[in-house]
Scaffold this motif. Structure first.
Motif, PDB file in Angstrom:
ATOM      1  N   ALA A   1     -36.444  -8.292 -13.525  1.00  0.00           N
ATOM      2  CA  ALA A   1     -37.723  -8.229 -13.914  1.00  0.00           C
ATOM      3  C   ALA A   1     -37.938  -8.402 -15.495  1.00  0.00           C
ATOM      4  O   ALA A   1     -38.942  -9.335 -15.913  1.00  0.00           O
ATOM      5  CB  ALA A   1     -38.296  -6.603 -13.706  1.00  0.00           C
TER       6      ALA A   1
ATOM      7  N   LEU B   1     -38.756 -14.989 -11.421  1.00  0.00           N
ATOM      8  CA  LEU B   1     -39.992 -14.106 -11.140  1.00  0.00           C
ATOM      9  C   LEU B   1     -39.821 -13.695  -9.704  1.00  0.00           C
ATOM     10  O   LEU B   1     -40.234 -12.461  -9.625  1.00  0.00           O
ATOM     11  CB  LEU B   1     -41.350 -15.242 -11.168  1.00  0.00           C
ATOM     12  CG  LEU B   1     -41.670 -15.352 -12.653  1.00  0.00           C
ATOM     13  CD1 LEU B   1     -42.827 -16.439 -12.505  1.00  0.00           C
ATOM     14  CD2 LEU B   1     -42.080 -14.329 -13.483  1.00  0.00           C
TER      15      LEU B   1
ATOM     16  N   GLY C   1     -37.277 -10.952  -9.697  1.00  0.00           N
ATOM     17  CA  GLY C   1     -37.688  -9.937 -10.626  1.00  0.00           C
ATOM     18  C   GLY C   1     -39.018  -8.889 -10.045  1.00  0.00           C
ATOM     19  O   GLY C   1     -38.877  -7.838 -10.203  1.00  0.00           O
ATOM     20  N   PHE C   2     -39.603  -9.408  -9.585  1.00  0.00           N
ATOM     21  CA  PHE C   2     -41.007  -8.833  -8.748  1.00  0.00           C
ATOM     22  C   PHE C   2     -41.030  -8.714  -7.601  1.00  0.00           C
ATOM     23  O   PHE C   2     -41.867  -8.100  -7.170  1.00  0.00           O
ATOM     24  CB  PHE C   2     -42.589  -9.542  -9.767  1.00  0.00           C
ATOM     25  CG  PHE C   2     -42.180  -9.771 -11.122  1.00  0.00           C
ATOM     26  CD1 PHE C   2     -42.118  -8.136 -11.748  1.00  0.00           C
ATOM     27  CD2 PHE C   2     -41.995 -10.540 -11.850  1.00  0.00           C
ATOM     28  CE1 PHE C   2     -42.187  -8.217 -13.016  1.00  0.00           C
ATOM     29  CE2 PHE C   2     -42.170 -10.513 -13.331  1.00  0.00           C
ATOM     30  CZ  PHE C   2     -42.389  -9.380 -13.890  1.00  0.00           C
TER      31      PHE C   2
ATOM     32  N   PRO D   1     -37.725  -4.876  -6.443  1.00  0.00           N
ATOM     33  CA  PRO D   1     -38.611  -3.717  -6.101  1.00  0.00           C
ATOM     34  C   PRO D   1     -38.204  -3.439  -4.468  1.00  0.00           C
ATOM     35  O   PRO D   1     -38.053  -2.246  -4.240  1.00  0.00           O
ATOM     36  CB  PRO D   1     -40.037  -3.990  -6.464  1.00  0.00           C
ATOM     37  CG  PRO D   1     -40.018  -4.916  -7.364  1.00  0.00           C
ATOM     38  CD  PRO D   1     -38.838  -5.735  -7.073  1.00  0.00           C
TER      39      PRO D   1
ATOM     40  N   GLY E   1     -37.873 -12.236 -15.563  1.00  0.00           N
ATOM     41  CA  GLY E   1     -39.121 -12.593 -15.024  1.00  0.00           C
ATOM     42  C   GLY E   1     -40.051 -12.658 -16.390  1.00  0.00           C
ATOM     43  O   GLY E   1     -40.903 -13.624 -16.543  1.00  0.00           O
TER      44      GLY E   1
END
Lengths: 139, 206
Positions: free
Chosen positions: B187, B72, B75-76, B80, B190
């Motif tokens: 992501a 998580l 991915g998040f 980004p 995730g």
């Protein structure tokens, strides 16, 4: 001396075939789990696992038939990757054996782990070696 | 990574003062990092041999929670941010982040899966009747998605970036592309981890 070049890429490269073999193994294990506590019809499991083995064989053949390739890099990555994957699959196999998984289920799971243990190093090593320039072969 | 050698200038550096790219020359994965899988696998084998619900539950839930958290976060949060970093920063980040993920993630996955299989067998989840059994089948399907994205995309991308960064003149465009792909599929991992959490908590409530 010839200019370095990257490997001539087949349309479906060996890593893609190896990934396909892993997907077939996952499908085999998922089918096995869906039938528990019974065992699924043997022909379903053997067909899925056979397709996995076939996809892996195609990966090897495609790899070997690649005319220009950086084999030294491939082996440098494949060897430690194989040892690491062997350790991981070995522990998972140990869990199966310790849990008294026997018979057809154990055979299917062991063969599946075997295909994964062979396919993963190929995926990793090919992914790296395909981007390494290699001297052109003569002839 | 302490062993480095100077080579190509970094892309995106200010004109007139291009900082030379430091090529890592030590081992791809620092030897001391290998203690993580060695100790973890020893704990796993001890847990399997102990075969108690507490030991197996600790290994499956504990390592699974760390795996989920890492996925998580990667991915998040990391993904980004990584996509928006300037190339030199992205390269510097991946040089330090990559080797650790290369060791930690497969270790977490192996321990969670091996302990989870034994725990499921011991708690008789594997022999649950339908329609409850569908939850188990769904969890296997999710493991399939996670394994495929990990084996086909995440692990190879990470390794490709690390190997590319060891060249005297790395292809920074390729590194950027692979890092962006890594962020996207982290992501995906995730999201599948979140779905796995839903299934696992439902199974535990039966």
């Amino acid at each position: 001396m010839d200019a370095p070049t990257t490997a001539a890429e087949p349309k479906i490269n060996p890593a893609m075939w190896a990934v396909a073999s892993v997907v077939f193994v996952i499908a085999t294990v998922a089918t096995l789990a869906s039938y528990m506590p019974d065992t699924p019809p043997h022909w379903i499991e053997l067909t899925l696992l056979g397709l996995g083995a076939l996809a892996y064989l195609v990966a090897v053949v495609t790899l070997v038939s690649t005319r220009v390739f950086e084999w030294a890099t491939f082996l440098n990555v494949a060897k430690p990757a194989f040892i690491a994957v062997l350790a991981a699959t070995g522990v998972i196999e140990f869990a199966f054996l310790y849990d008294d998984t026997r018979g057809f289920s154990l055979t299917i799971l062991t063969l599946g782990l075997g295909i994964v243990a062979l396919a993963l190093p190929l995926i990793l090593a090919y992914s790296v070696a395909r981007h390494v320039p290699s001297p052109k072969r003569s002839g | 990574m302490s062993d480095t050698a100077m080579a190509a200038p970094m892309p995106g550096a200010a004109a007139g003062s291009p900082p030379a790219y430091e090529v890592p020359t030590g081992p791809l994965v620092p030897t001391k990092l290998l203690a993580i899988p060695a100790v973890s696998l020893a704990i796993l084998i001890a847990g399997i041999l102990a075969n108690t619900e507490w030991a197996l539950g600790f290994l499956h839930v504990g390592f699974g929670a760390v795996w989920t958290g890492f996925d998580l976060f990667a991915g998040f949060m990391v993904g980004p941010i990584l996509k928006r970093l300037d190339p030199p920063m992205r390269v510097a980040f991946m040089k330090r982040y990559g080797p650790k993920m290369l060791v930690v993630m497969p270790t977490l996955a192996t321990i969670t899966l091996a302990a989870g299989f034994q725990l499921a067998r011991k708690a008789e989840f594997l022999t649950m009747p339908y329609p409850r059994h569908w939850w188990l089948v769904a969890s296997f399907a999710l493991v399939g998605v996670m394994a495929t994205s990990a084996f086909a995309i995440l692990l190879p991308s990470n390794l490709q970036v690390l190997m590319e960064l060891r060249k005297p003149a790395p292809n920074f465009a390729l590194v950027g592309k692979l890092s962006a792909r890594y962020g996207t599929f982290a992501a995906v991992a995730g999201v599948t981890q979140l779905l796995t959490l839903i299934i696992m908590t439902r199974l535990a409530s039966f």
